[in-house]
Design an enzyme around this catalytic site. Structure first.
Site, PDB file in Angstrom:
ATOM      1  CG  HIS A  13       2.977  -7.187   7.036  1.00  0.00           C
ATOM      2  ND1 HIS A  13       3.889  -6.153   7.273  1.00  0.00           N
ATOM      3  CD2 HIS A  13       3.644  -8.182   6.593  1.00  0.00           C
ATOM      4  CE1 HIS A  13       4.940  -6.387   6.756  1.00  0.00           C
ATOM      5  NE2 HIS A  13       4.838  -7.763   6.383  1.00  0.00           N
ATOM      6  CB  CYS A  38       0.550  -0.509   9.988  1.00  0.00           C
ATOM      7  SG  CYS A  38       2.394  -0.250   9.915  1.00  0.00           S
TER       8      CYS A  38
END
Length: 437
Positions: free
Chosen positions: A302, A345
């Protein structure tokens, strides 16, 4: 061995005359910058420049053989390099083997075909396009061609002006250009064919015809085994169980399969905290990469803009990871490619809706990631799964779209890397980022 090598180059250099040196320089223009070539006045300096570019070295003299063949010095080819015209003709028929481009060969052949009177005619017809001091009586046709290139009059995909000049008094030479253009058009159309291609490019294939297009750009050498480390930092299970990145194991498997095939020493590290991620990267930056060609690192986690999340919910900055591989921090990789591919991301924004295949429907998750900033360090490429401020996507069953597509394309387009020990290298990446959208 080194003494014999330099004695060989010395003996060949002593046998070359000024016009032949100019020809060798002209034929090498796609491998040595023009400014550097212009400063070279004698063959020994030329051979030194070739060595600096790794175009010739002990045990690897194929380019030197090709050059001597092109300038028709078969005596030197036979006496010093144990080759012949017939052997070179067979050798250069092998797709991807020639290092002198078809374009450069064509121009050299044209210069050789033209008589002194022809050259005068060419100079006369170029008076309005090239400064007169570049068209003096002692200027050879090779120098005229160089000036035409320098002034943008001719280029690899535009020889119209040269054809127009020659058609009036040397229609036979003009026909050579026509033949070159027809063949180039045919090759270009083949390269644009949609995949799958007509020949097998599976890793296991052997003997199938495969032509690598000549690219007039400098290349990194890929000659060591292994080529380098491929390090995978793969965060799957986080302290918060709801953040588990299902499907990321598939990404690790894909990368390991492809990079082991590409002859990299491949290792995967799972579920690291932020400090452990940085420490692991730094550990590899301190290794001796002298006998390696490059370094590759995949990071799956992440993230947020400019940052990657560890399994402890702490973050590591991307620029801190990249800085470990600057020339000063990792001197044994200076001048060699350092490639980083990051599946995470760059923000929380969702991409505009697009149609997704039914197989993926309901199985896509997002990863939170960093920015594809342009690092100051040379020879570093950063490939990101998304663009600034947006999420990227991962299928919980088959892995991330970005990593799986990347591995598929590498497997499809890099067959010679694993199969051919004479693979010349990968293109030098002066741009330091890659932003697939």
């Amino acid at each position: 061995m080194s003494t014999d090598f330099h004695k060989l180059l010395f003996d060949i250099s002593e046998a070359l005359v000024t016009d032949e040196l100019e020809a060798l320089k002209f034929l090498s223009l796609e491998h040595i910058p023009m400014r550097q070539l212009e400063a070279i006045q004698e063959p020994k300096a030329f051979f030194k420049a070739l060595q600096e570019k790794d175009m010739i070295e002990v045990g690897s003299l194929s380019f030197l053989k090709e050059l001597l063949y092109q300038i028709n010095r078969m005596d030197l080819l036979a006496a010093h390099l144990g080759s012949s015209r017939e052997e070179m003709e067979r050798e250069l028929q092998i797709p991807g083997r020639a290092k002198v481009s078809a374009y450069r060969q064509l121009l050299y052949e044209i210069a050789e075909d033209l008589t002194p009177e022809d050259v005068k005619s060419v100079k006369f017809l170029l008076q309005t396009q090239i400064p007169k001091n570049k068209l003096q009586d002692n200027a050879s046709m090779l120098k005229v061609l160089l000036e035409m290139e320098r002034n943008g009059i001719i280029k690899e995909d535009d020889l119209a002006t040269l054809k127009d000049i020659l058609k009036g008094f040397r229609a036979d030479v003009k026909k050579k250009i026509d033949t070159y253009e027809e063949k180039k058009k045919e090759n270009d159309s083949k390269e644009k064919l949609p995949y799958p291609v007509s020949v097998s490019v599976h890793p296991a294939r052997q003997g199938a015809e495969w032509e690598m297009p000549h690219l007039p750009v400098e290349s990194y050498k890929m000659k060591n085994k292994p080529h380098g480390y491929c390090v995978i930092l793969n965060n799957y299970i986080f302290k918060n169980p709801y953040e588990a990145r299902e499907g990321t194991v598939k990404d690790g498997e894909a990368v390991k399969r492809v990079f082991k095939w590409l002859q990299f020493e491949t290792v995967e590290h799972m579920d690291l905290e932020a400090k452990q991620m940085y420490a692991k990267v730094k550990e590899y930056s301190k290794k001796d990469h002298s006998n390696m060609d490059c370094f590759v690192c995949f990071i799956f986690s992440h993230g947020e803009k400019d940052k990657i999340k560890g399994v402890d919910h702490e973050f590591v900055n991307i620029k801190d990871i990249l800085s470990c591989f600057s020339g000063s921090n990792c001197p044994s990789l200076a001048g060699k490619p350092k490639l980083f591919f990051i599946q995470a991301c760059q923000g929380s924004g969702g991409h505009p809706a697009v149609t997704v295949k039914e197989d993926f429907s309901g199985h896509l998750e997002t990863d939170a990631t960093p920015l594809t900033s342009i690092p100051d360090q040379a020879d570093i490429l950063v490939g990101m799964a998304t663009v600034e401020d947006y999420e990227c996507y991962r299928c919980t069953k088959t892995g991330s779209v970005y990593v799986q597509c990347l591995c598929d394309k590498m497997e499809l387009l890099c067959p010679l890397t694993a199969q051919n020990s004479n693979y010349s290298g990968i293109r030098r990446c002066y741009s330091s980022t890659d932003e697939p959208k």
